[in-house]
Design a protein around this motif. Structure first.
Motif, PDB file in Angstrom:
ATOM      1  N   GLN A   2      56.682  42.796  36.488  1.00  0.00           N
ATOM      2  CA  GLN A   2      55.423  43.654  37.459  1.00  0.00           C
ATOM      3  C   GLN A   2      54.636  44.318  36.462  1.00  0.00           C
ATOM      4  O   GLN A   2      54.681  44.444  35.518  1.00  0.00           O
ATOM      5  CB  GLN A   2      56.377  44.356  38.575  1.00  0.00           C
ATOM      6  CG  GLN A   2      57.456  43.498  39.289  1.00  0.00           C
ATOM      7  CD  GLN A   2      57.135  42.298  39.964  1.00  0.00           C
ATOM      8  OE1 GLN A   2      55.862  42.331  40.670  1.00  0.00           O
ATOM      9  NE2 GLN A   2      57.791  41.450  39.848  1.00  0.00           N
ATOM     10  N   THR A   3      53.718  44.733  37.457  1.00  0.00           N
ATOM     11  CA  THR A   3      52.540  45.591  36.717  1.00  0.00           C
ATOM     12  C   THR A   3      52.084  46.884  37.356  1.00  0.00           C
ATOM     13  O   THR A   3      52.287  46.661  38.604  1.00  0.00           O
ATOM     14  CB  THR A   3      51.200  44.741  36.647  1.00  0.00           C
ATOM     15  OG1 THR A   3      50.892  44.075  37.793  1.00  0.00           O
ATOM     16  CG2 THR A   3      51.369  43.517  35.675  1.00  0.00           C
ATOM     17  N   SER A   6      48.836  48.672  38.414  1.00  0.00           N
ATOM     18  CA  SER A   6      47.489  47.972  38.568  1.00  0.00           C
ATOM     19  C   SER A   6      46.551  48.798  37.803  1.00  0.00           C
ATOM     20  O   SER A   6      46.921  50.056  37.579  1.00  0.00           O
ATOM     21  CB  SER A   6      47.171  48.265  40.160  1.00  0.00           C
ATOM     22  OG  SER A   6      48.108  47.470  41.021  1.00  0.00           O
ATOM     23  N   GLY A  62      55.181  47.537  48.029  1.00  0.00           N
ATOM     24  CA  GLY A  62      55.131  47.515  46.653  1.00  0.00           C
ATOM     25  C   GLY A  62      54.779  48.626  45.729  1.00  0.00           C
ATOM     26  O   GLY A  62      53.878  48.921  45.313  1.00  0.00           O
ATOM     27  N   SER A  84      55.342  50.915  39.756  1.00  0.00           N
ATOM     28  CA  SER A  84      55.457  52.034  39.041  1.00  0.00           C
ATOM     29  C   SER A  84      55.551  53.462  39.790  1.00  0.00           C
ATOM     30  O   SER A  84      56.260  54.365  39.202  1.00  0.00           O
ATOM     31  CB  SER A  84      54.340  52.163  37.939  1.00  0.00           C
ATOM     32  OG  SER A  84      53.195  52.595  38.769  1.00  0.00           O
ATOM     33  N   GLU A 112      59.966  48.878  48.107  1.00  0.00           N
ATOM     34  CA  GLU A 112      59.987  47.986  46.893  1.00  0.00           C
ATOM     35  C   GLU A 112      61.254  46.992  46.907  1.00  0.00           C
ATOM     36  O   GLU A 112      62.344  47.480  46.981  1.00  0.00           O
ATOM     37  CB  GLU A 112      60.023  49.012  45.518  1.00  0.00           C
ATOM     38  CG  GLU A 112      60.219  48.180  44.170  1.00  0.00           C
ATOM     39  CD  GLU A 112      59.056  47.208  43.835  1.00  0.00           C
ATOM     40  OE1 GLU A 112      57.912  47.615  43.690  1.00  0.00           O
ATOM     41  OE2 GLU A 112      59.905  46.093  43.701  1.00  0.00           O
ATOM     42  N   ARG A 113      60.743  45.810  46.534  1.00  0.00           N
ATOM     43  CA  ARG A 113      62.109  44.849  46.615  1.00  0.00           C
ATOM     44  C   ARG A 113      62.971  44.877  45.377  1.00  0.00           C
ATOM     45  O   ARG A 113      64.193  44.486  45.722  1.00  0.00           O
ATOM     46  CB  ARG A 113      61.503  43.450  46.873  1.00  0.00           C
ATOM     47  CG  ARG A 113      60.616  42.917  45.801  1.00  0.00           C
ATOM     48  CD  ARG A 113      60.220  41.482  46.089  1.00  0.00           C
ATOM     49  NE  ARG A 113      61.070  40.364  46.085  1.00  0.00           N
ATOM     50  CZ  ARG A 113      61.384  39.776  44.936  1.00  0.00           C
ATOM     51  NH1 ARG A 113      60.585  39.993  43.839  1.00  0.00           N
ATOM     52  NH2 ARG A 113      62.315  38.822  44.925  1.00  0.00           N
ATOM     53  N   ASN A 141      62.622  44.425  51.835  1.00  0.00           N
ATOM     54  CA  ASN A 141      61.358  43.450  51.769  1.00  0.00           C
ATOM     55  C   ASN A 141      60.384  43.891  52.629  1.00  0.00           C
ATOM     56  O   ASN A 141      60.505  43.992  53.842  1.00  0.00           O
ATOM     57  CB  ASN A 141      61.776  42.200  52.227  1.00  0.00           C
ATOM     58  CG  ASN A 141      60.876  41.065  52.782  1.00  0.00           C
ATOM     59  OD1 ASN A 141      59.594  41.197  52.005  1.00  0.00           O
ATOM     60  ND2 ASN A 141      61.191  40.000  53.196  1.00  0.00           N
ATOM     61  N   GLY A 142      59.284  44.335  52.044  1.00  0.00           N
ATOM     62  CA  GLY A 142      58.180  45.142  52.784  1.00  0.00           C
ATOM     63  C   GLY A 142      57.235  44.321  53.475  1.00  0.00           C
ATOM     64  O   GLY A 142      56.622  44.680  54.281  1.00  0.00           O
ATOM     65  N   ILE A 165      56.393  38.940  47.792  1.00  0.00           N
ATOM     66  CA  ILE A 165      57.524  37.769  47.939  1.00  0.00           C
ATOM     67  C   ILE A 165      58.381  38.046  49.194  1.00  0.00           C
ATOM     68  O   ILE A 165      58.444  39.198  49.653  1.00  0.00           O
ATOM     69  CB  ILE A 165      58.560  38.034  46.773  1.00  0.00           C
ATOM     70  CG1 ILE A 165      57.889  38.055  45.263  1.00  0.00           C
ATOM     71  CG2 ILE A 165      59.756  37.098  47.025  1.00  0.00           C
ATOM     72  CD1 ILE A 165      57.487  36.623  45.014  1.00  0.00           C
TER      73      ILE A 165
HETATM   74  N1  SAH Z   1      50.980  49.763  43.192  1.00  0.00           N
HETATM   75  C1  SAH Z   1      51.807  49.354  42.047  1.00  0.00           C
HETATM   76  C2  SAH Z   1      51.666  47.790  42.046  1.00  0.00           C
HETATM   77  C3  SAH Z   1      53.061  47.168  41.452  1.00  0.00           C
HETATM   78  S1  SAH Z   1      52.858  45.654  41.457  1.00  0.00           S
HETATM   79  C4  SAH Z   1      51.543  49.896  40.625  1.00  0.00           C
HETATM   80  O1  SAH Z   1      50.302  50.336  40.528  1.00  0.00           O
HETATM   81  O2  SAH Z   1      52.519  50.476  39.960  1.00  0.00           O
HETATM   82  C5  SAH Z   1      53.564  44.845  43.067  1.00  0.00           C
HETATM   83  C6  SAH Z   1      55.088  45.406  43.197  1.00  0.00           C
HETATM   84  O3  SAH Z   1      55.204  44.800  44.654  1.00  0.00           O
HETATM   85  C7  SAH Z   1      55.951  44.773  42.266  1.00  0.00           C
HETATM   86  O4  SAH Z   1      56.811  45.927  41.957  1.00  0.00           O
HETATM   87  C8  SAH Z   1      56.820  43.915  43.251  1.00  0.00           C
HETATM   88  O5  SAH Z   1      58.315  43.977  42.882  1.00  0.00           O
HETATM   89  C9  SAH Z   1      56.469  44.404  44.685  1.00  0.00           C
HETATM   90  N2  SAH Z   1      56.778  43.535  45.646  1.00  0.00           N
HETATM   91  C10 SAH Z   1      56.387  42.267  45.827  1.00  0.00           C
HETATM   92  N3  SAH Z   1      56.736  41.728  46.770  1.00  0.00           N
HETATM   93  C11 SAH Z   1      57.460  42.684  47.680  1.00  0.00           C
HETATM   94  C12 SAH Z   1      57.863  42.666  49.092  1.00  0.00           C
HETATM   95  N4  SAH Z   1      57.876  41.687  49.889  1.00  0.00           N
HETATM   96  N5  SAH Z   1      58.344  44.038  49.285  1.00  0.00           N
HETATM   97  C13 SAH Z   1      58.504  45.060  48.602  1.00  0.00           C
HETATM   98  N6  SAH Z   1      57.588  44.915  47.457  1.00  0.00           N
HETATM   99  C14 SAH Z   1      57.232  43.761  46.727  1.00  0.00           C
END
Ligand code: SAH
Length: 223
Positions: free
Chosen positions: A63-64, A66, A90, A93, A111-112, A138-139, A211
């Protein structure tokens, strides 16, 4: 500045001027939050010196975090006044979560990936935020318990706007969400007015995939 020491305050100011103001981020409260939140605390130790660079960084688990400009743009699109209840999908971080916590009343963040959720929770706790709750979930299903939300922010790329999120958005509420295919998306601002859903595109963007049910299948692997 002593040799070897990084002046993060200066890097932060420079980021705000060169990456945000110069690209049209105008909301004073948003800019103030970016001057305050210590982004270096949210990135892995070995990448701290790059915390204020103009690109996303890896935070582990594929993951990243942004790019600062994208975080600022999404936040500005939410038009926060300070009294809102926000759902974030999501956490990653936790950096965007901290920015939202600075600008609103309370933030529920989903966060998943458990490891990321725990890490973000610890960082936000250490920084003293008391208006944030992070759940491992699962968001795409939202979080019904605290709905409806004044604002919803999705920080992973969706293939469509998940229906539960539309349902959990308050009337007159705003949702910001990247929608598209796996490799590129459009940042959409969605406004709910009774039964009418207005959607406009703000920018092209690239996010890791959202996801789960109403999102991409886990087998896409880079998620
Ligand atoms: N705003 C964060 C972005 C992280 S990247 C930042 O700047 O740090 C996106 C994140 O969404 C990842 O950590 C990934 O694990 C999460 N993610 C993906 N699908 C998801 C879902 N269905 N429910 C919750 N989190 C999810």
């Amino acid at each position: 500045m002593r040799k070897g020491r990084v002046d993060y305050t200066k890097l932060r100011q420079r980021m705000v001027e060169e990456q945000l103001i110069s690209r049209g981020i105008k909301d004073k409260r948003v800019l103030t939050a970016f001057l305050k939140v210590e982004r270096e605390k949210f990135v892995p130790k070995n990448l701290r010196k790059e915390a204020y660079e103009d690109f996303p960084l890896s935070i582990g688990e594929g993951q990243t975090i942004s790019q600062p400009y994208m975080v600022a743009l999404m936040t500005q699109c939410l038009k926060l006044q300070g009294e809102e209840k926000i759902l974030e999908v999501g956490t990653g971080s936790g950096y965007q979560t901290a920015i939202l916590a600075e600008l609103s009343k309370e933030v529920f963040s989903l966060e998943r990936i458990e490891k990321l959720a725990h890490k973000a929770r610890r960082i936000l706790h250490n920084l003293g935020y008391t208006n944030v709750q992070i759940f491992v979930a699962n968001g795409t299903l939202g979080w019904e318990e605290f709905s409806p939300y004044d604002r919803i922010l999705v920080t992973a790329g969706a293939k469509e706007v998940p229906l539960p999120l539309i349902e959990q958005l308050k009337d007159e509420g705003i949702m910001v969400i990247p929608v598209g295919d796996l490799y590129s998306q459009k940042l959409k601002v969605i406004e709910k007015r009774g039964d009418v859903i207005n959607s406009r595109t703000v920018e092209s963007c690239i996010f890791v995939p959202l996801i789960g049910k109403y999102g991409w299948d886990e087998s896409v692997k880079n998620g």
